[in-house]
Design a protein around this motif. Structure first.
Motif, PDB file in Angstrom:
ATOM      1  N   UNK A 124       0.806  -1.229   0.000  1.00  0.00           N
ATOM      2  CA  UNK A 124       0.000   0.000   0.000  1.00  0.00           C
ATOM      3  C   UNK A 124       0.833   1.269   0.000  1.00  0.00           C
ATOM      4  N   UNK A 125       2.109   1.178  -0.367  1.00  0.00           N
ATOM      5  CA  UNK A 125       2.951   2.378  -0.382  1.00  0.00           C
ATOM      6  C   UNK A 125       2.844   3.083  -1.737  1.00  0.00           C
ATOM      7  N   UNK A 126       3.105   4.383  -1.718  1.00  0.00           N
ATOM      8  CA  UNK A 126       3.218   5.130  -2.966  1.00  0.00           C
ATOM      9  C   UNK A 126       4.698   5.058  -3.371  1.00  0.00           C
ATOM     10  N   UNK A 127       4.963   4.515  -4.550  1.00  0.00           N
ATOM     11  CA  UNK A 127       6.369   4.283  -4.913  1.00  0.00           C
ATOM     12  C   UNK A 127       6.791   5.195  -6.061  1.00  0.00           C
ATOM     13  N   UNK A 128       7.895   5.885  -5.851  1.00  0.00           N
ATOM     14  CA  UNK A 128       8.529   6.650  -6.924  1.00  0.00           C
ATOM     15  C   UNK A 128       9.939   6.085  -7.099  1.00  0.00           C
ATOM     16  N   UNK A 129      10.573   6.399  -8.216  1.00  0.00           N
ATOM     17  CA  UNK A 129      11.922   5.857  -8.416  1.00  0.00           C
ATOM     18  C   UNK A 129      12.786   6.877  -9.125  1.00  0.00           C
ATOM     19  N   UNK A 130      14.080   6.803  -8.822  1.00  0.00           N
ATOM     20  CA  UNK A 130      15.040   7.608  -9.571  1.00  0.00           C
ATOM     21  C   UNK A 130      16.060   6.674 -10.201  1.00  0.00           C
ATOM     22  N   UNK A 131      16.193   6.756 -11.502  1.00  0.00           N
ATOM     23  CA  UNK A 131      17.191   5.974 -12.228  1.00  0.00           C
ATOM     24  C   UNK A 131      17.363   6.618 -13.598  1.00  0.00           C
ATOM     25  N   UNK A 132      18.492   7.285 -13.825  1.00  0.00           N
ATOM     26  CA  UNK A 132      18.651   8.003 -15.102  1.00  0.00           C
ATOM     27  C   UNK A 132      18.649   7.081 -16.313  1.00  0.00           C
ATOM     28  N   UNK A 133      18.849   5.796 -16.103  1.00  0.00           N
ATOM     29  CA  UNK A 133      18.980   4.897 -17.258  1.00  0.00           C
ATOM     30  C   UNK A 133      17.798   3.942 -17.418  1.00  0.00           C
ATOM     31  N   UNK A 134      16.844   3.999 -16.503  1.00  0.00           N
ATOM     32  CA  UNK A 134      15.736   3.027 -16.565  1.00  0.00           C
ATOM     33  C   UNK A 134      14.671   3.499 -17.561  1.00  0.00           C
ATOM     34  N   UNK A 135      14.125   2.561 -18.350  1.00  0.00           N
ATOM     35  CA  UNK A 135      13.061   2.958 -19.277  1.00  0.00           C
ATOM     36  C   UNK A 135      11.777   3.310 -18.524  1.00  0.00           C
ATOM     37  N   UNK A 136      11.172   4.444 -18.901  1.00  0.00           N
ATOM     38  CA  UNK A 136       9.979   4.931 -18.200  1.00  0.00           C
ATOM     39  C   UNK A 136       8.826   3.935 -18.313  1.00  0.00           C
ATOM     40  N   UNK A 137       8.738   3.225 -19.478  1.00  0.00           N
ATOM     41  CA  UNK A 137       7.581   2.322 -19.633  1.00  0.00           C
ATOM     42  C   UNK A 137       7.657   1.141 -18.673  1.00  0.00           C
ATOM     43  N   UNK A 138       8.897   0.714 -18.327  1.00  0.00           N
ATOM     44  CA  UNK A 138       9.025  -0.393 -17.366  1.00  0.00           C
ATOM     45  C   UNK A 138       8.518   0.067 -15.995  1.00  0.00           C
TER      46      UNK A 138
END
Ligand SMILES: NC(=O)c1ccc[n+]([C@@H]2O[C@H](COP(=O)([O-])OP(=O)(O)OC[C@H]3O[C@@H](n4cnc5c(N)ncnc54)[C@H](O)[C@@H]3O)[C@@H](O)[C@H]2O)c1
Ligand SMILES: O=C(O)[C@H](O)COP(=O)(O)O
Length: 626
Positions: free
Chosen positions: A246-260
């Motif tokens: 039930x957490x709200x998850x955000x991520x930081x990764x300059x190389x990760x594809x946004x669609x994934x």
């Protein structure tokens, strides 16, 4: 007139194309690579074995794909049969992996070796398997004296292996990148929940005879924001699980594809946005120069007041002194750490002892399932590499898919021979600095992977003139180290796209040639070759066409184009019992200049070469070993 008995590998066995079917004979040159040789070829710095698996693989693939057979040589199996390799396992590895290793080689499980002990053992080992506790330093590669062919890391992080040194020494590094992902993600979630509910502190308190229900009131996870820093394999599994909580998850990764990220319901945000809005920050990036101490005094100042940190990645991504300060001043409420800059950390580490910190001794990958998984994954990769297969998990070598490799096999042989030929044509000048390779192909340049070909051309150029041994792992490095710039051009031509390459041209600029006719109009040494019926052929020398199979040795003559030349040179060779295997004449126009390319099985003696040079119409000639 010039002549040269080039200084390269000696050929002892003739071989001829079998034109009745598509099979070709394997030359002694190939065999010299196939033979295992830990013969301690000494070089000042670089020491690698000619029997490096990468090269073996290329040749074995060539053998398989081209249906290569032997005429006067033993069977391939007997040629490649070598003593069992020795595999040193320096940290505890799952039994299933050890069984697999034992079925292939001699396995030496020696745990807790000191750096000195490791260095003294390593020269007797073909492979080394480590986890995160063994530092595979430059000294280890130096001490290996060229015998160590592969380092297997039974896990993901390879920051304990000096990759630069491995590459310089032509040693392949492979890892096991997938088998412990879930274990690490589960440990991250375990730490997250344990930290939020003070499980470790409450447990210690109860064991000390206390019952402190008010002291260990925790915080809830549901509805809180978790920032996943590094949205790779582990990070995305942590994100998936946190969403389930039930957490709200955000991520930081300059190389990760946004669609994934979107597919898991996670927003990719900037570094500052992630750390300034998250209640929990979970670190999942590799330790690199860019991520080293990425959480420091400056970045802690930007985190949301009272944030909680989880680290199951690498200790070095946090400035640990800065974290203690952030905990002390309340910027960071709590931290849960599995990894440390120094492992194990010192007993009096302020961080480990901090009351708002919970710790585990690098247990992220330590589940029974993950350990069996990484053990099998790494054992398969190491055995594969020792057998000569290109590992799919190679860390310091280009990964060439098997189908590409098999298709390129005959061109690999052509590429090396062209490099070897071109360098033997150099007479001097300011040294070989600039090499240009032109690939003509019907294929879209984006669909032509030339790394392997470039490596083999580099090998062909460097090995005859130096004591370095070049393979796929160290080719680019060795070229750079020797000041050799290799540029590539891909030209789309109208030929069959069924074949990956139509022709390969190797040009060496700013050098003199011992065979002036090898110079093109632009003044570069220029030779070109093709694969015909699976056999590498020389098809152009300078501005002259040629058509000679690149096998055995080669004599190139430039002469006045007139009748009787083939007979005269053929007679001289025949009188000296030198067998001519091929002959081709190419000319620019009738009765002017021509070049004659003569394939010979044996190396003519000096007297014979002198006699060829004395034929009046012959203006220059060169003897080349392939
Ligand atoms: N504690 C353990 O026992 C344990 C177990 C497994 C993995 N690990 C560690 O966890 C980390 C992640 O492993 P993985 O298998 O997910 O690796 P991975 O390569 O799949 O993922 C790493 C991600 O980090 C990203 N990244 C790189 N530089 C970044 C930066 N500057 N900022 C943000 N993201 C960045 C990459 O793009 C990649 O998506 C590694 O450090 C690994 O060694 C630890
Ligand atoms: O990078 C990894 O795979 C983990 O840190 C596991 O390390 P370990 O094999 O030493 O447990």
């Amino acid at each position: 007139m010039a002549s040269s008995a080039a200084n390269s590998l000696k050929l002892t066995q003739p071989f001829f194309p079998n034109t009745s079917n598509s099979s070709i004979k394997l030359s002694p040159l190939h065999l010299s690579f196939l033979h295992s040789s830990s013969t301690n070829q000494t070089t000042p710095r670089l020491q690698t074995s000619r029997s490096n698996p990468i090269i073996l693989n290329v040749l074995k693939t060539a053998v398989e794909s081209a249906n290569i057979s032997f005429s006067k040589t033993p069977s391939l199996d007997s040629v490649v049969s070598t003593p069992k390799p020795t595999i040193l396992v320096s940290e505890k590895l799952g039994e299933a992996g050890l069984d697999l290793l034992r079925s292939f080689g001699n396995v030496d499980c020696s745990y807790n070796l000191s750096p000195e002990e490791l260095c003294s053992k390593i020269s007797l080992c073909d492979a080394l398997i480590v986890r995160s506790g063994t530092k595979v330093t430059r000294q280890v590669f130096e001490a290996a004296k060229g015998r160590l062919k592969v380092v297997g890391r039974a896990g993901v992080g390879i920051d304990n292996v000096d990759l630069q040194a491995a590459t310089e020494f032509g040693c392949l590094v492979v890892n096991a990148p997938t088998a412990n992902t879930i274990a690490a993600a589960e440990h991250g979630i375990a730490l997250l929940a344990a930290m939020a509910r003070n499980v470790a502190q409450a447990d210690a308190s109860m064991k000390a005879g206390k019952w402190q229900r008010n002291k260990y009131v925790g915080v809830s996870l549901v509805g809180k924001t978790l920032a996943v820093m590094g949205f790779g394999k582990v990070g995305s599994e942590v994100a998936r699980r946190a969403k389930g909580l039930g957490m709200h998850v955000i991520a930081h990764d300059p190389y990760a594809p946004a669609d994934r990220a979107r597919a898991i319901g996670v927003d990719l945000v900037s570094f500052d946005q992630a750390i300034s809005t998250a209640d929990f920050i979970s670190l999942h990036m590799p330790l690199t120069p860019a991520t080293s101490k990425i959480l420091n005094d400056e970045t802690f100042a930007k985190v949301k007041k009272g944030a909680r940190i989880i680290n199951v990645a690498r200790g070095g991504v946090i400035d640990e002194d800065a974290l203690v300060r952030a905990l002390d001043n309340g910027t960071v409420a709590q931290a849960a750490l599995d990894v440390f800059t120094e492992e194990p950390p010192s007993k009096d580490s302020k961080l480990v002892q901090h009351e708002n910190v919970i710790v585990t001794p690098h247990l992220g990958a330590s589940t029974k399932e993950a350990q069996e998984g990484v053990a099998v994954e790494i054992a398969e990769a190491v055995v594969g590499a020792l057998k000569g297969e290109l590992a799919a998990t190679a860390v310091n070598a280009p990964m060439v898919p098997a189908e590409v490799l098999s298709e390129l096999a005959p061109y690999v042989v052509l590429a090396e021979k062209l490099g070897r030929l071109a360098v033997q044509l150099v007479a001097g000048g300011s040294g070989i600095q600039s090499v240009k390779v032109v690939y003509r192909s019907a294929r879209d340049p984006d669909n032509l992977d030339t790394r392997l070909l470039r490596a083999m051309i580099t090998k062909g150029i460097i090995e005859p003139i130096s004591s370095s041994f070049v393979n796929l792992v160290n080719a680019d490095f060795t070229a750079k180290q020797k000041g050799l710039r290799i540029s590539e051009e891909r030209v789309v031509v109208d030929s069959s796209p069924e074949y990956p390459v139509d022709s390969i041209q190797v040009q060496i600029s700013n050098v003199q040639s011992k065979f002036a006719s090898a110079l093109s109009e632009t003044g570069n040494i220029s030779i070109e070759g093709k694969v015909k019926y699976g056999i590498p052929h020389l098809t152009r020398v300078g501005s002259f066409n040629a058509d000679v199979s690149l096998e055995g040795n080669l004599i190139l003559c430039r002469q006045v184009d007139q009748p009787g030349m083939i007979g005269r040179v053929g007679n001289i060779l025949g009188e000296s019992n030198v067998n001519v295997s091929f002959m081709s004449v190419g000319r620019t126009s009738r009765r002017t200049k021509a070049i004659m390319a003569i394939g010979v099985d044996e190396e003519p003696d000096k007297e014979t070469l002198k006699k060829i040079g004395e034929v009046p119409a012959i203006e220059e000639f060169v003897f080349l070993e392939l």
